[in-house]
Every structure is written in C-alpha cells, then in structure tokens.
Design a protein around this motif. Structure first.
Motif, PDB file in Angstrom:
ATOM      1  N   TRP A 144       0.833  -1.194   0.000  1.00 54.83           N
ATOM      2  CA  TRP A 144       0.000   0.000   0.000  1.00 54.83           C
ATOM      3  C   TRP A 144       0.872   1.250   0.000  1.00 54.83           C
ATOM      4  CZ3 TRP A 144      -4.341   2.026  -1.224  1.00 54.83           C
ATOM      5  CH2 TRP A 144      -4.793   3.213  -0.659  1.00 54.83           C
ATOM      6  N   LEU A 145       0.398   2.313  -0.642  1.00 57.15           N
ATOM      7  CA  LEU A 145       1.108   3.591  -0.640  1.00 57.15           C
ATOM      8  C   LEU A 145       0.705   4.350   0.625  1.00 57.15           C
ATOM      9  CD1 LEU A 145       0.630   4.525  -4.392  1.00 57.15           C
ATOM     10  CD2 LEU A 145       2.747   3.776  -3.302  1.00 57.15           C
ATOM     11  N   MET A 199       0.858   8.867  -8.253  1.00 59.55           N
ATOM     12  CA  MET A 199       0.183   7.958  -9.161  1.00 59.55           C
ATOM     13  C   MET A 199      -0.899   8.665  -9.976  1.00 59.55           C
ATOM     14  SD  MET A 199       1.793   5.204  -8.541  1.00 59.55           S
ATOM     15  CE  MET A 199       0.822   4.262  -9.698  1.00 59.55           C
ATOM     16  N   ALA A 200      -0.973   9.994  -9.918  1.00 65.95           N
ATOM     17  CA  ALA A 200      -2.044  10.735 -10.602  1.00 65.95           C
ATOM     18  C   ALA A 200      -2.010  10.570 -12.115  1.00 65.95           C
ATOM     19  CB  ALA A 200      -1.982  12.215 -10.227  1.00 65.95           C
ATOM     20  N   MET A 220       6.347   3.042  -4.510  1.00 62.89           N
ATOM     21  CA  MET A 220       5.749   3.196  -5.830  1.00 62.89           C
ATOM     22  C   MET A 220       6.119   2.040  -6.747  1.00 62.89           C
ATOM     23  SD  MET A 220       5.993   7.307  -6.486  1.00 62.89           S
ATOM     24  CE  MET A 220       7.622   7.521  -5.741  1.00 62.89           C
ATOM     25  N   THR A 221       7.339   1.555  -6.609  1.00 59.80           N
ATOM     26  CA  THR A 221       7.782   0.426  -7.424  1.00 59.80           C
ATOM     27  C   THR A 221       6.948  -0.811  -7.123  1.00 59.80           C
ATOM     28  OG1 THR A 221      10.034   1.306  -7.523  1.00 59.80           O
ATOM     29  CG2 THR A 221       9.748  -1.042  -7.988  1.00 59.80           C
ATOM     30  N   LYS A 222       6.745  -1.104  -5.841  1.00 54.81           N
ATOM     31  CA  LYS A 222       5.945  -2.265  -5.455  1.00 54.81           C
ATOM     32  C   LYS A 222       4.496  -2.108  -5.910  1.00 54.81           C
ATOM     33  CE  LYS A 222       6.978  -2.012  -1.118  1.00 54.81           C
ATOM     34  NZ  LYS A 222       6.904  -2.309   0.342  1.00 54.81           N
ATOM     35  N   PHE A 223       3.945  -0.915  -5.722  1.00 56.47           N
ATOM     36  CA  PHE A 223       2.549  -0.690  -6.102  1.00 56.47           C
ATOM     37  C   PHE A 223       2.359  -0.894  -7.599  1.00 56.47           C
ATOM     38  CE2 PHE A 223      -1.052   1.856  -7.430  1.00 56.47           C
ATOM     39  CZ  PHE A 223      -2.007   1.517  -6.492  1.00 56.47           C
ATOM     40  N   CYS A 224       3.244  -0.305  -8.395  1.00 56.37           N
ATOM     41  CA  CYS A 224       3.130  -0.442  -9.854  1.00 56.37           C
ATOM     42  C   CYS A 224       3.316  -1.888 -10.287  1.00 56.37           C
ATOM     43  CB  CYS A 224       4.158   0.456 -10.539  1.00 56.37           C
ATOM     44  SG  CYS A 224       3.801   2.228 -10.430  1.00 56.37           S
ATOM     45  N   TYR A 225       4.252  -2.576  -9.653  1.00 53.28           N
ATOM     46  CA  TYR A 225       4.528  -3.970  -9.998  1.00 53.28           C
ATOM     47  C   TYR A 225       3.322  -4.854  -9.715  1.00 53.28           C
ATOM     48  CZ  TYR A 225       6.851  -8.544  -9.729  1.00 53.28           C
ATOM     49  OH  TYR A 225       7.203  -9.866  -9.893  1.00 53.28           O
ATOM     50  N   ARG A 226       2.652  -4.625  -8.591  1.00 53.72           N
ATOM     51  CA  ARG A 226       1.486  -5.437  -8.229  1.00 53.72           C
ATOM     52  C   ARG A 226       0.237  -5.030  -9.010  1.00 53.72           C
ATOM     53  NH1 ARG A 226       4.404  -9.363  -5.779  1.00 53.72           N
ATOM     54  NH2 ARG A 226       5.331  -8.684  -3.816  1.00 53.72           N
ATOM     55  N   GLN A 227       0.083  -3.715  -9.245  1.00 56.15           N
ATOM     56  CA  GLN A 227      -1.164  -3.208  -9.812  1.00 56.15           C
ATOM     57  C   GLN A 227      -1.261  -3.400 -11.319  1.00 56.15           C
ATOM     58  OE1 GLN A 227      -3.626  -1.933  -7.779  1.00 56.15           O
ATOM     59  NE2 GLN A 227      -4.885  -2.053  -9.611  1.00 56.15           N
ATOM     60  N   PHE A 228      -0.122  -3.256 -12.011  1.00 53.89           N
ATOM     61  CA  PHE A 228      -0.131  -3.307 -13.476  1.00 53.89           C
ATOM     62  C   PHE A 228       0.602  -4.560 -13.940  1.00 53.89           C
ATOM     63  CE2 PHE A 228      -0.281   1.182 -12.227  1.00 53.89           C
ATOM     64  CZ  PHE A 228      -1.492   1.539 -12.795  1.00 53.89           C
ATOM     65  N   GLU A 229      -0.137  -5.654 -14.013  1.00 53.17           N
ATOM     66  CA  GLU A 229       0.478  -6.944 -14.300  1.00 53.17           C
ATOM     67  C   GLU A 229       1.000  -7.040 -15.728  1.00 53.17           C
ATOM     68  OE1 GLU A 229      -2.350  -9.927 -13.302  1.00 53.17           O
ATOM     69  OE2 GLU A 229      -2.205  -9.560 -11.130  1.00 53.17           O
ATOM     70  N   GLN A 230       0.540  -6.134 -16.594  1.00 53.72           N
ATOM     71  CA  GLN A 230       0.994  -6.158 -17.984  1.00 53.72           C
ATOM     72  C   GLN A 230       2.219  -5.270 -18.189  1.00 53.72           C
ATOM     73  OE1 GLN A 230      -1.376  -4.275 -16.854  1.00 53.72           O
ATOM     74  NE2 GLN A 230      -1.182  -2.252 -17.781  1.00 53.72           N
TER      75      GLN A 230
END
Length: 271
Positions: free
Chosen positions: A63-64, A73-74, A95-105
């Motif tokens: 979580w952020l 992330m805006a 932010m790296t973890k969030f992007c990695y988990r959130q955007f699987e593509q």
C-alpha cells in the motif's frame, strides 16, 4: 516522534546494473547512513536525519502509505494500461511495489544510486526480486535518462530524488527534465515530488515548464510535499472524463483519486 531507530549501513548490493562509481566519475558521492524507525505499525526510512524518505505499513506492505506517494500515481487518470513504468529514486520501494502489483501487464524499472537503499528495500521493505517484469538498477538517474536506449520508452516516469537533507531534488536542471521528456512516449507523463516551501520549488517548476507543454501542481501535503504533473504537449483537462476515471481507479485501488481531480481544478498552468 521517532522510535526504534537503528542505524543500518549497507555495504553490498545484490542487483545487477552499472556501478554507481563508474557513472559518477565527475562528482564524488558520499551516502548518509540509513536509519529506520517504527511507529503505530508503520516503518519509516531516513538518511540519518528525522526527515522521512519513505514509509511502509507492516500489515499492508504494497500500500502507498504516504499521501504524496499516492499523488505520484495521478498519471493513472490519463493512462489506464501502461506498458513501461519508471521510478527515479527508490525510497522504500513503495511506488515500485505498487506499480509492480497493480499493473500486471507492465514492465517496471527503478533506478537508485545508493546500493544500501536497494539492499534495505529488499531486507526491510519487502521489495520483490528482479524478474521479467521488474528491474531495479543501481545507477545515477541522470545517466539513465541520458542513455538513448531509454528514450521514447516509458509511459510514466515518477521522480523522487532527495538526499539526506530532504529539502530539494538533487537533480533539477532543464537538461535533466529534457532527458526525462526524451524517455517518455509521445503521450507519456512525468510526476515529480517537490518541496513547496523551499527555493528549489520555483527552480524546478521553471525548468519543467521550459521543457514540457503543460505542468500542473497538486495541493501541498505532509510537511510541504508538492507533486507536479508534466505533459509533453499542451493539455486541456477534461474534468467530466477525469471524474469518471477517478471513480474507476478508486474502486480498483482504494486510492483517494477524487482529491486528485479536485486538486487539478485548482492547479495553475500558465502558457
């Protein structure tokens, strides 16, 4: 209030990538000691001072936790399916973890000059190991964005580059922001964490507006953090569309996206 602080000075790095010494030969780099503190279930990263460089809630490591990191992330209001994402400055890897988990593509790249920061993110902030979608690199951010191999590549770049004093970004020239723009795709977006109560703020905004077509600033949070959002060409904001997009993101991620849209309504973007 800072509790359970302990100094952790890392000497090694297990990530692959160009060595910092080789790419910063024209300037000496002296890293401050890394310290940690914990309060109310949140672990904080410091560079030997009381200034917070990042945070992680122990029960929600992806979580952020900090509001400015959420604001970074805006760009999600404008880009729904990114393919390449870049963070300059790792911090706690939030932010790296969030992007990695959130955007699987998406492929996620993070760049940090300090090998100790990378190691502490692995050991204390649950940063995943590099794989086919994640690449954390020990490298100077300026050298990375200057590399032509990285140009016209990223859908979004998030810049959070602070030293131990935490008063202003360590890279803030028009040349740096031009190199960031070069790394973005045609419709790419840059978000930058600035310090609104410091003289560096005006310098950074001036440099960004020299390079980018539109630059908007969200309202100040925390102890002065201001997130700037930069577009390569002039951007006219479509608030009905942004409002609908914000609702969709909120349902998916729980991020406070309505405040982003309200902040953009208050933003000033002179020609």
């Amino acid at each position: 209030m800072l509790i359970k602080r302990k100094s952790i000075e890392a000497e090694g790095n297990f990530r692959s990538g160009p060595k910092a010494a080789a790419i910063t030969k024209n300037r000496k780099v002296k890293f401050a000691p890394i310290t940690l503190s914990e309060l109310d279930g949140v672990r904080f990263l410091h560079f030997g001072t009381e200034w917070v460089q990042g945070a992680m809630r122990l029960r929600k490591p992806d979580w952020l936790e900090l509001e400015y990191a959420q604001q970074m992330m805006a760009w999600m209001l404008f880009i729904s399916e990114p393919k390449q994402l870049l963070q300059l400055g790792l911090g706690t890897g939030a932010m790296t973890k969030f992007c990695y988990r959130q955007f699987e593509q998406a492929h996620v790249t993070a760049v940090d000059l300090n090998p100790a920061v990378i190691m502490i993110c692995e050991s204390m902030f649950k940063l995943p190991a590099n794989d086919e979608r994640l690449n954390v690199i020990e490298m100077d951010a300026q050298a990375f964005v200057d590399n032509p191999d990285n140009h016209d590549k990223f859908d979004a770049i998030q810049v959070d580059l602070y030293d131990a004093t935490a008063r202003g970004p360590v890279l803030d020239s028009a040349e740096f922001y031009q190199a960031c723009a070069d790394c973005l795709t045609e419709d790419g977006i840059l978000t930058v964490n600035l310090f609104g109560d410091h003289p560096s703020f005006a310098k950074n905004i001036k440099a960004m507006r020299f390079v980018f077509g539109s630059v908007f600033c969200l309202p100040k949070v925390h102890d002065g953090n201001v997130v700037a959002i930069a577009f390569k060409s002039r951007m006219k904001l479509d608030f009905p569309t942004l409002t609908e997009r914000a609702k969709a993101i909120k349902e998916l991620t729980k991020l406070p996206t309505k405040s982003w849209v309200e902040g953009l309504k208050l933003a000033d973007d002179p020609v």
